[in-house]
Enzyme design. Sequence first.
Site, PDB file in Angstrom:
ATOM      1  N   LYS A 197       0.810  -1.223   0.000  1.00 48.80           N
ATOM      2  CA  LYS A 197       0.000   0.000   0.000  1.00 48.80           C
ATOM      3  C   LYS A 197       0.840   1.268   0.000  1.00 48.80           C
ATOM      4  O   LYS A 197       0.427   2.288  -0.534  1.00 48.80           O
ATOM      5  CB  LYS A 197      -0.948   0.021   1.210  1.00 48.80           C
ATOM      6  N   LYS A 210      -4.927 -10.339  -7.537  1.00 45.50           N
ATOM      7  CA  LYS A 210      -6.102 -10.469  -6.678  1.00 45.50           C
ATOM      8  C   LYS A 210      -7.218  -9.552  -7.166  1.00 45.50           C
ATOM      9  O   LYS A 210      -6.945  -8.438  -7.611  1.00 45.50           O
ATOM     10  CB  LYS A 210      -5.664 -10.072  -5.267  1.00 45.50           C
ATOM     11  N   LYS A 244     -10.441  -3.682  -5.067  1.00 43.77           N
ATOM     12  CA  LYS A 244     -11.131  -2.431  -5.376  1.00 43.77           C
ATOM     13  C   LYS A 244     -10.179  -1.395  -5.938  1.00 43.77           C
ATOM     14  O   LYS A 244     -10.596  -0.414  -6.527  1.00 43.77           O
ATOM     15  CB  LYS A 244     -11.918  -1.898  -4.180  1.00 43.77           C
TER      16      LYS A 244
HETATM   17  P1  AMP Z   1     -10.962  -5.146   2.348  1.00 38.37           P
HETATM   18  O1  AMP Z   1     -11.822  -4.839   1.190  1.00 38.37           O
HETATM   19  O2  AMP Z   1      -9.512  -5.133   2.050  1.00 38.37           O
HETATM   20  O3  AMP Z   1     -11.334  -4.395   3.601  1.00 38.37           O
HETATM   21  O4  AMP Z   1     -11.262  -6.670   2.679  1.00 38.37           O
HETATM   22  C1  AMP Z   1     -12.408  -7.097   3.363  1.00 38.37           C
HETATM   23  C2  AMP Z   1     -12.430  -8.608   3.466  1.00 38.37           C
HETATM   24  O5  AMP Z   1     -12.531  -9.189   2.148  1.00 38.37           O
HETATM   25  C3  AMP Z   1     -11.169  -9.217   4.078  1.00 38.37           C
HETATM   26  O6  AMP Z   1     -11.534 -10.342   4.878  1.00 38.37           O
HETATM   27  C4  AMP Z   1     -10.381  -9.658   2.883  1.00 38.37           C
HETATM   28  O7  AMP Z   1      -9.495 -10.717   3.190  1.00 38.37           O
HETATM   29  C5  AMP Z   1     -11.476 -10.103   1.939  1.00 38.37           C
HETATM   30  N1  AMP Z   1     -11.045  -9.995   0.543  1.00 38.37           N
HETATM   31  C6  AMP Z   1     -10.646  -8.878  -0.116  1.00 38.37           C
HETATM   32  N2  AMP Z   1     -10.312  -9.156  -1.380  1.00 38.37           N
HETATM   33  C7  AMP Z   1     -10.513 -10.486  -1.541  1.00 38.37           C
HETATM   34  C8  AMP Z   1     -10.352 -11.391  -2.650  1.00 38.37           C
HETATM   35  N3  AMP Z   1      -9.938 -10.984  -3.837  1.00 38.37           N
HETATM   36  N4  AMP Z   1     -10.650 -12.699  -2.447  1.00 38.37           N
HETATM   37  C9  AMP Z   1     -11.087 -13.128  -1.240  1.00 38.37           C
HETATM   38  N5  AMP Z   1     -11.254 -12.353  -0.168  1.00 38.37           N
HETATM   39  C10 AMP Z   1     -10.975 -11.038  -0.303  1.00 38.37           C
END
Ligand code: AMP
Length: 361
Positions: free
Chosen positions: A132, A220, A223
């Site tokens: 990041k 991955k 967003k």
């Molecule tokens: P974040 O959007 O980074 O706050 O992630 C929120 C939750 O979604 C966390 O538990 C992440 O590990 C999960 N997550 C985010 N991106 C992915 C992805 N591409 N595949 C699976 N889980 C994800």
Amino acid sequence: MTDTLTPADPAPADKAPAYQGPKRILSGIQASGSLHLGNYLGALKRFVEMQDDAPTFVFVADLHAITVPQDPALLGAQTREIAAAYLASGLDPGRSTIFPQSAVREHAELAWIFNCVARLGWLDRMTQFKEKSGKHKERSSVGLYTYPVLQAADILLYRATHVPVGEDQKQHLELTRDIAQKFNNDFGAPQGQPNFFPLPEPVIQGPATRVMSLRDGAAKMSKSDPSDQSRINLLDDADTIAAKVRKARTDPEPLPETLEELKTRAEADNLVGIYAALADEAKAAVLARFAGQGFGVFKPALAELAVEKLGPVTAEMRRLMADPAEIDRVLAAGAERAREVAAPILAETRAKVGFWQGGTV
Ligand code: AMP
Ligand code: TRP
């Protein structure tokens, strides 16, 4: 992890009996950007599946969101949007405690105490900070650096024992365990008493713990990907979802018979994983049905399934977002309930650290 900065650390915590409190489930999602299929399959859907197992706490991580710049005029709406996604996915506010992280001030206070427990060497190893902060480490906020310490506070403030997350959070959970263990060692329990904090388990399970980009099987789904074609957003309409699946990158081979063969084909593996997770099946079961068929058959089937499963979630999210008062009622009640659990744990922590106990503050 080993602590390189304080060689004279006390004896390991495993001398004290293991933590003996009840099972508690906790997780959170940052209040930034819009949610995508990776969030849904890796996190939201798992929270819903687990909420019957034990008391569940699910929050909107707005304190984490401000580790990178956020528009103050939008942060409240982003918080409500995540809350709407929780409810629309099936989290039941009667069973799960749903709240904004910043509304429970105890998170920030415990994070400060943990900032004084965690070691710089531990944080220097965090790969998410490296990703990041990129090339401009010195221009990143200090909050982005101590982000995982706040995450440890989120979890241990409720003495949560199980944390459902996607694969990318594994390292943060390891750090949480290190902080819990060091706190237990340093401020430990009186002789013979069980450990003060649990060592929480990450729950990283199912066929979609790491959903990949639809454009690149090596990246991955995220967003922050500049291409909207790379992800399915929870607020995409049916036509958009179907078009994104149709255009997803694949190879020209038909689907194989075994998981072993699938492993070497990142894009195909990803789509099969998504299908399996949406259908609540194992990847092997999906292969058993589609082996030998090309993507001309598989993609329309996947598009139909994705629309069938996500459509109702999207519709409910939109309905809720049009009724912020309903979301606010849930969040306010959740914050109150969360505080009832958090406050006594923080009070005990403060006493262990040795803060002045001469009156109520
Ligand atoms: P974040 O959007 O980074 O706050 O992630 C929120 C939750 O979604 C966390 O538990 C992440 O590990 C999960 N997550 C985010 N991106 C992915 C992805 N591409 N595949 C699976 N889980 C994800
Ligand atoms: N760091 C997590 C993410 O980006 C969000 C989060 C904050 C979290 N605090 C947490 C997840 C506590 C689980 C438990 O996905």
